[in-house]
Design a protein around this motif. Structure first.
Motif, PDB file in Angstrom:
ATOM      1  N   LYS A 215      -4.858 -28.597 -27.112  1.00 44.81           N
ATOM      2  CA  LYS A 215      -3.471 -28.983 -27.397  1.00 44.81           C
ATOM      3  C   LYS A 215      -2.727 -27.884 -28.148  1.00 44.81           C
ATOM      4  O   LYS A 215      -1.544 -27.628 -27.896  1.00 44.81           O
ATOM      5  CB  LYS A 215      -3.454 -30.278 -28.203  1.00 44.81           C
ATOM      6  N   THR A 218      -1.630 -24.984 -25.792  1.00 43.20           N
ATOM      7  CA  THR A 218      -0.470 -25.280 -24.939  1.00 43.20           C
ATOM      8  C   THR A 218       0.850 -25.148 -25.701  1.00 43.20           C
ATOM      9  O   THR A 218       1.909 -24.994 -25.083  1.00 43.20           O
ATOM     10  CB  THR A 218      -0.584 -26.706 -24.364  1.00 43.20           C
ATOM     11  N   GLN A 219       0.808 -25.199 -27.030  1.00 45.51           N
ATOM     12  CA  GLN A 219       2.016 -25.110 -27.854  1.00 45.51           C
ATOM     13  C   GLN A 219       2.184 -23.740 -28.498  1.00 45.51           C
ATOM     14  O   GLN A 219       3.137 -23.526 -29.264  1.00 45.51           O
ATOM     15  CB  GLN A 219       1.976 -26.186 -28.941  1.00 45.51           C
TER      16      GLN A 219
END
Length: 233
Positions: A215, A218-219
């Motif tokens: 996660k 992806t950021q």
């Protein structure tokens, strides 16, 4: 045995001419006497209680073992007692090493490829990881989550799609455009290798770490100046 030889000699007696009572005793030649004894001893009656082939082999084996221990005890200070002490010490050392190091696992000579022959998207790998995690299959969940991470980086053009890439290679290459996550990527690759090829068992904590890393990646905005050559900007 002596009775058998005497019977063999008696069997050979008719082959010789009879002599008078006053004649000197007849000496049976050695060769006929030996042949008669051999014929007598070859009869099945004398071999009914002989050990079988397996028993004879076992007897020879134990004689050989006994000879080894006899020779070893003769060369060991303290004789048989000293040899016993040495054997017990060796056994204790092996047991201690086994307990300390655990069951040895054969280390792979090279890391196999990260992906199999069925290419899937990062979303598909994430879905497979979640399904495995829901069943408590942490090894498979970690493997699929690591594949999702690498596939996502390929889909974002931060890694060039390359068949045969290993987890270690993917982590090293992804560290260039994502330097702030280099340590986490390396740790994730090591966990993947240990679980997949080293016989280790994953836990829910291991899976949670890879999920958090997935996660976070992806950021994260990549450092384009360190993007591998050939990757679009």
């Amino acid at each position: 045995m002596t009775g058998a030889v005497l019977r063999g000699l008696k069997a050979a007696a008719p082959l010789l001419p009879r002599t008078g009572e006053d004649d000197p005793p007849v000496t049976i030649p050695r060769a006929p006497a030996r042949e008669a004894a051999e014929r007598e001893l070859s009869k099945p009656t004398y071999h009914e209680n002989d050990p079988g082939l397996l028993q004879r082999a076992l007897n020879r084996f134990w004689d050989w073992i006994d000879g080894l221990f006899t020779a070893a005890s003769g060369a060991t200070p303290g004789g048989g007692l000293g040899l016993l002490v040495i054997v017990l010490a060796v056994v204790a050392l092996i047991a201690a090493l086994w307990w300390r190091l655990g069951t040895p696992h054969r280390a792979p000579t090279s890391s196999p490829a990260l992906f199999d022959d069925r290419p899937r998207t990062a979303t598909e790998h994430r879905a497979a990881a979640e399904a495995q995690a829901a069943q408590g299959h942490w090894n498979q969940a970690v493997q699929e989550r690591m594949r999702a991470i690498v596939r996502s980086l390929e889909e974002r053009a931060l890694l060039d799609p390359r068949p045969g890439r290993t987890a270690d290679e993917a982590a090293a290459e992804a560290s260039h455009p994502l330097p702030t996550h280099a340590t986490e990527l390396r740790t994730a690759a090591q966990s993947f290798d240990a679980i997949t090829y080293g016989g280790r068992t994953a836990t829910d904590q291991t899976y949670a770490q890879l999920t958090t890393l997935d996660k976070a990646l992806t950021q994260t905005r990549p450092t384009l100046s360190n993007t591998p050559l050939g990757a679009p900007h």
